[in-house]
Scaffold this motif. Structure first.
Motif, short mmCIF file in Angstrom:
data_model
loop_
_atom_site.label_atom_id
_atom_site.label_comp_id
_atom_site.label_asym_id
_atom_site.label_seq_id
_atom_site.Cartn_x
_atom_site.Cartn_y
_atom_site.Cartn_z
N HIS A 84 28.90 -119.15 19.33
CA HIS A 84 28.25 -120.17 18.50
C HIS A 84 27.10 -119.56 17.71
O HIS A 84 26.87 -119.90 16.53
CB HIS A 84 27.75 -121.31 19.38
CG HIS A 84 27.32 -122.52 18.62
ND1 HIS A 84 26.74 -123.62 19.22
CD2 HIS A 84 27.35 -122.81 17.29
CE1 HIS A 84 26.45 -124.52 18.30
NE2 HIS A 84 26.80 -124.05 17.11
N ALA A 85 26.34 -118.65 18.33
CA ALA A 85 25.23 -118.00 17.64
C ALA A 85 25.72 -117.21 16.44
O ALA A 85 25.09 -117.23 15.37
CB ALA A 85 24.49 -117.08 18.60
N ALA A 86 26.85 -116.52 16.59
CA ALA A 86 27.39 -115.74 15.48
C ALA A 86 27.81 -116.66 14.34
O ALA A 86 27.52 -116.38 13.16
CB ALA A 86 28.59 -114.91 15.96
N ARG A 87 28.47 -117.77 14.66
CA ARG A 87 28.89 -118.71 13.62
C ARG A 87 27.67 -119.34 12.94
O ARG A 87 27.64 -119.49 11.72
CB ARG A 87 29.79 -119.80 14.22
CG ARG A 87 31.15 -119.31 14.66
CD ARG A 87 32.13 -120.49 14.80
NE ARG A 87 31.59 -121.55 15.63
CZ ARG A 87 31.79 -121.65 16.95
NH1 ARG A 87 32.50 -120.72 17.58
NH2 ARG A 87 31.30 -122.66 17.63
N ARG A 88 26.68 -119.73 13.75
CA ARG A 88 25.51 -120.39 13.19
C ARG A 88 24.73 -119.44 12.29
O ARG A 88 24.26 -119.83 11.21
CB ARG A 88 24.62 -120.89 14.33
CG ARG A 88 23.37 -121.63 13.88
CD ARG A 88 23.67 -122.93 13.19
NE ARG A 88 22.47 -123.55 12.66
CZ ARG A 88 21.70 -124.41 13.36
NH1 ARG A 88 22.02 -124.71 14.62
NH2 ARG A 88 20.63 -124.93 12.81
N ALA A 89 24.58 -118.19 12.72
CA ALA A 89 23.86 -117.21 11.90
C ALA A 89 24.56 -116.99 10.57
O ALA A 89 23.92 -116.97 9.51
CB ALA A 89 23.72 -115.90 12.66
N ALA A 90 25.89 -116.82 10.61
CA ALA A 90 26.64 -116.61 9.37
C ALA A 90 26.50 -117.81 8.44
O ALA A 90 26.32 -117.65 7.22
CB ALA A 90 28.11 -116.36 9.69
N LYS A 94 24.48 -117.62 4.79
CA LYS A 94 25.22 -117.98 3.58
C LYS A 94 24.51 -119.12 2.84
O LYS A 94 24.36 -119.09 1.62
CB LYS A 94 26.64 -118.40 3.94
CG LYS A 94 27.51 -118.74 2.73
CD LYS A 94 28.93 -119.09 3.16
CE LYS A 94 29.81 -119.44 1.98
NZ LYS A 94 31.20 -119.77 2.41
N ALA A 95 24.00 -120.09 3.61
CA ALA A 95 23.33 -121.25 3.01
C ALA A 95 22.01 -120.85 2.35
O ALA A 95 21.69 -121.31 1.25
CB ALA A 95 23.11 -122.33 4.06
#
Length: 246
Positions: A84-90, A94-95
């Motif tokens: 989840h941390a990897a997805r949230r960071a990406a 990007k945002a």
């Protein structure tokens, strides 16, 4: 470059240079660095557009630099699973880049040079590398600097850990890695970017500001590096350390 009286509100922003020397560098108008953290709601597209418009009318060069190092580790330290941390960071990175590019574009054609870059783009910069090594050294060996770093750790983590719960050693270490990646730009942006002088602009006083701009030995900002609080008009004034230069 046109200069302005920093005792006045500049457009929608109030400017408070940290010291008289910082005001002199401010008035030179060579360069401003605006640091942006991912996930910080302060830096919405409208605010970025306002900052870009404001900076373009006052500085020859502008750099928006966003933190894109150790972000995944920070989310993991806040309690997210590794996946989840990897997805949230990406997602956040990007945002934040999208908001920066959009905001700078909304500000209109720049009078100076405006760039949007991530911290990771400076990994091969020899001055950045040198200052990063110095930051790490003083984190370990200088009591005043270490205390300032610990204050920043608490600033980052106080809203992320439970009430009354002290950060773990792992959380503290990850947060120090994140801070260390940013600090070279508060010490020697002119050396890193090859500009005559620079103002690091942020909307609040950083806990380490007192240390970096103190007299004496230790890790100190270079003579052509300045710090200024730049915040929307009407926000509560930051406590201590910020001096309006006469």
């Amino acid at each position: 470059m046109q200069t302005h009286d920093t005792n006045q509100t500049l457009g929608a922003f109030e400017v408070l240079p940290f010291s008289r020397t910082c005001q002199i560098i401010w008035e030179e108008g060579d360069h401003v660095l605006i640091g942006v953290s991912p996930g910080n709601s302060y830096f919405n597209a409208e605010r970025i557009a306002e900052l870009a418009d404001w900076a373009q009318r006052r500085f020859a060069e502008i750099d928006f630099v966003y933190a894109d190092l150790h972000v995944e580790e920070m989310f993991a330290a806040f309690g997210y699973s590794r996946e989840h941390a990897a997805r949230r960071a990406a997602k956040e990175l990007k945002a934040v880049r999208r908001r920066l590019v959009k905001g700078v574009g909304r500000a209109g054609p720049p009078e100076g040079s405006t760039r949007v870059r991530g911290l990771s783009e400076f990994g091969g910069n020899p001055v950045y590398q040198l200052q990063h090594r110095r930051v790490r050294h003083f984190m370990e060996h200088d009591d005043a600097f270490r205390k300032g770093c610990e204050d920043m750790v608490r600033y980052f983590l106080e809203a992320k850990v439970g009430d009354g719960e002290a950060p773990s050693e792992w959380q503290r270490r990850v947060c120090l890695d994140y801070i260390a990646a940013e600090l070279p730009f508060f010490v020697d942006t002119p050396g890193i970017l090859g500009v005559p002088s620079s103002v690091a602009a942020y909307h609040t006083v950083m806990p380490l500001t007192e240390v970096l701009y103190a007299r004496g030995g230790g890790l100190r900002a270079t003579r052509n590096q300045a710090y200024a609080v730049v915040r929307p008009e009407g926000l509560e004034r930051p406590e201590g350390g910020v001096a309006r230069a006469a």
